[in-house]
Design an enzyme around this catalytic site. Structure first.
Site, PDB file in Angstrom:
ATOM      1  N   ASN A 161     179.991  68.160 116.190  1.00  0.00           N
ATOM      2  CA  ASN A 161     180.582  67.975 117.510  1.00  0.00           C
ATOM      3  C   ASN A 161     182.060  68.337 117.456  1.00  0.00           C
ATOM      4  OD1 ASN A 161     182.082  65.535 116.665  1.00  0.00           O
ATOM      5  ND2 ASN A 161     180.042  64.602 116.577  1.00  0.00           N
TER       6      ASN A 161
ATOM      7  N   ASP B 203     173.879  61.985 116.708  1.00  0.00           N
ATOM      8  CA  ASP B 203     172.739  61.137 117.037  1.00  0.00           C
ATOM      9  C   ASP B 203     171.467  61.574 116.310  1.00  0.00           C
ATOM     10  OD1 ASP B 203     174.112  59.428 118.775  1.00  0.00           O
ATOM     11  OD2 ASP B 203     173.909  60.843 120.434  1.00  0.00           O
TER      12      ASP B 203
ATOM     13  N   LYS C 164     168.788  79.842 103.330  1.00  0.00           N
ATOM     14  CA  LYS C 164     169.329  80.336 104.588  1.00  0.00           C
ATOM     15  C   LYS C 164     168.210  80.907 105.456  1.00  0.00           C
ATOM     16  CE  LYS C 164     172.518  83.671 106.633  1.00  0.00           C
ATOM     17  NZ  LYS C 164     173.450  84.782 106.375  1.00  0.00           N
TER      18      LYS C 164
ATOM     19  N   ASP D 204     171.899  54.145 113.248  1.00  0.00           N
ATOM     20  CA  ASP D 204     172.933  53.638 114.143  1.00  0.00           C
ATOM     21  C   ASP D 204     173.870  52.750 113.312  1.00  0.00           C
ATOM     22  OD1 ASP D 204     174.449  52.221 116.049  1.00  0.00           O
ATOM     23  OD2 ASP D 204     172.876  52.511 117.549  1.00  0.00           O
ATOM     24  N   ILE D 205     174.989  53.311 112.891  1.00  0.00           N
ATOM     25  CA  ILE D 205     175.868  52.617 111.951  1.00  0.00           C
ATOM     26  C   ILE D 205     176.524  51.410 112.611  1.00  0.00           C
ATOM     27  CG2 ILE D 205     177.836  52.862 110.378  1.00  0.00           C
ATOM     28  CD1 ILE D 205     177.210  55.882 110.329  1.00  0.00           C
TER      29      ILE D 205
ATOM     30  N   PHE E 102     183.412  52.615 119.428  1.00  0.00           N
ATOM     31  CA  PHE E 102     183.895  53.544 120.449  1.00  0.00           C
ATOM     32  C   PHE E 102     182.706  54.045 121.248  1.00  0.00           C
ATOM     33  CE2 PHE E 102     187.837  53.429 118.308  1.00  0.00           C
ATOM     34  CZ  PHE E 102     188.786  54.063 119.098  1.00  0.00           C
TER      35      PHE E 102
ATOM     36  N   LYS F 118     176.439  49.521 126.096  1.00  0.00           N
ATOM     37  CA  LYS F 118     176.421  49.843 124.667  1.00  0.00           C
ATOM     38  C   LYS F 118     176.906  48.664 123.840  1.00  0.00           C
ATOM     39  CE  LYS F 118     178.185  53.156 121.249  1.00  0.00           C
ATOM     40  NZ  LYS F 118     178.929  54.419 121.026  1.00  0.00           N
TER      41      LYS F 118
ATOM     42  N   LYS G  25     174.474  47.107 121.057  1.00  0.00           N
ATOM     43  CA  LYS G  25     174.818  47.226 119.632  1.00  0.00           C
ATOM     44  C   LYS G  25     175.121  45.868 119.002  1.00  0.00           C
ATOM     45  CE  LYS G  25     175.019  51.802 120.001  1.00  0.00           C
ATOM     46  NZ  LYS G  25     174.078  52.737 119.383  1.00  0.00           N
TER      47      LYS G  25
END
Length: 400
Positions: A208, A276, A286, A305-306, A324, A338, A342
């Site tokens: 990302n 995700d 390759k 999911d840490i 965050f 969230k 969580k």
């Protein structure tokens, strides 16, 4: 803020020296006295007259100035300050500091002082990234020298990257932190940062746009308040801060394992932008086009999911867990949900829509969501967001 404090300011020879004039003004406005010392090279960028006029004191430049030696010897000069600040700290000056060389007034003062030292590095990105500079930086950090910056940005030479001297306001904040109380002394804080890279094959991966800048700033702010920071980072663009316990990872699963291994901790801040999904059928070789026009079929699996894993630990959960929420739509509603899902204590929600420029940019606009509700913070630099969060963490841990 700095009333009654005396700063011995050593000005190195780099183009960033022009920023030091504003730093002197800010220090004096905050109530500090500034005693300026200039290297010979510094005089090529700013004049002693300008420095002296802003500091309200004469500039010291020569080691063998007999008049100054009679009135205030260099040993005394090195010890009358509350803090020694080196800005800009060039690659050459850092190298001489790390090796204990004392061949001019500035380096002699640095070797003779028993006062805390803060440096603000500034140099070309290639010089900053050179292994020699990084070795010198590690030596200085191990010696207990505080470090402000550098930042990433466009440089006078036209290149872009880390090595740009921190802005005067950021250095002032670092000075204040160096001279102020250490409310997180004795505390350990886990910080995750940067993106994760999930391999598709040996040369391709899913990632990302996170630069890691906010996580780095948070780790630095917590360190400046006295915390022992365990910094688990993916491959971000922004270099990790000195003076932290550094663990580098690539994938989400590696980050989860490293985060769990970093416990116990008094607090944990999960600032990393973790992918995700990962490619379940990643190739060991390759992937190549086969001429059929068909793309290879990639099978995806959810990554761990840490934040949820650590928030819901039955044993060893940090007393304060901060996450965050990078959202593009319904930011507050999604972040509030969230937090409940969580099981973390706080969520910092931010809008990372492309139009905001936040993802990978130098600023952030967050809303702090706690059990008491949502608190909007104004848009500000990521360093300032980090300082505000670090202070809130210190307050929360002190109240427990």
């Amino acid at each position: 803020m700095l009333a009654g404090k005396r700063i011995l300011l050593i000005i190195g020879g780099g183009i960033a020296a022009y920023k030091v004039l504003e730093l002197i003004r800010l220090c004096r406005k905050a109530g500090a006295a500034v005693t300026p010392v200039m290297t010979a090279a510094a005089g090529e960028f700013v004049t002693p007259l300008s420095v002296s006029a802003l500091a309200g004191e004469a500039v010291h430049a020569e080691l063998f100035d007999l008049t100054s030696e009679a009135e205030m010897g260099h040993i005394q000069l090195s010890r009358v300050a509350d803090l020694v600040v080196v800005a800009p700290a060039t690659a050459n000056l850092m190298a001489r500091m790390a090796q204990g060389i004392a061949d001019d007034l500035a380096t002699t003062l640095l070797l003779a002082t028993d006062t805390p030292v803060l440096i603000a590095p500034a140099m070309n990105v290639r010089m900053w990234e050179h292994p020699a500079t990084q070795r010198n930086l590690a030596t200085l950090a191990a010696d207990g020298i505080a470090i402000a910056g550098p930042e990433s940005g466009e440089m006078a030479c036209g290149e872009y990257g880390p090595g740009r001297m921190a802005e005067p306001a950021a250095i002032l904040a670092a000075i204040d932190a160096a001279l102020g109380p250490k409310p997180l002394a004795g505390k350990t804080v886990l910080v995750t940062s940067g993106p994760t890279h999930e391999p598709i094959d040996p040369v391709r991966y899913i990632a990302n746009r996170s630069s890691g800048a906010q996580g780095v700033a948070i780790a630095r702010a917590l360190r400046d308040l006295g915390a022992h920071v365990r910094f688990v980072t993916g491959p971000g663009e922004v270099p990790p801060p000195a003076g932290v316990e550094l663990v580098r990872v690539e994938t989400a699963r590696e980050m989860r394992d490293a985060a769990l291994a970093a416990l116990p901790a008094d607090a944990a801040v999960f600032a990393a932008a973790v992918a995700d999904w990962r490619v379940e059928n990643a190739s060991g070789s390759k992937m190549k086009k086969d001429g059929t026009g068909r793309a290879p079929a990639l099978e995806f699996a959810e990554n761990p999911d840490i934040l949820k894993t650590v928030s819901q630990l039955a044993e060893g959960r940090p007393p304060l867990v901060v996450g965050f929420a990078a959202e593009t739509d319904d930011v507050i509603a999604n972040a509030t949900a969230k937090r409940a899902r969580k099981g973390c204590d706080w969520i910092l929600a931010n809008d990372v829509s492309p139009a905001t420029g936040i993802m990978g940019g130098s600023e952030n606009a967050v809303t702090l969501i706690t059990a008491d509700g949502a608190e909007d913070w104004p848009r500000m630099g990521k360093d300032e967001v980090a300082r505000r969060l670090a202070l809130r963490i210190a307050q929360a841990l002190a109240a427990d």
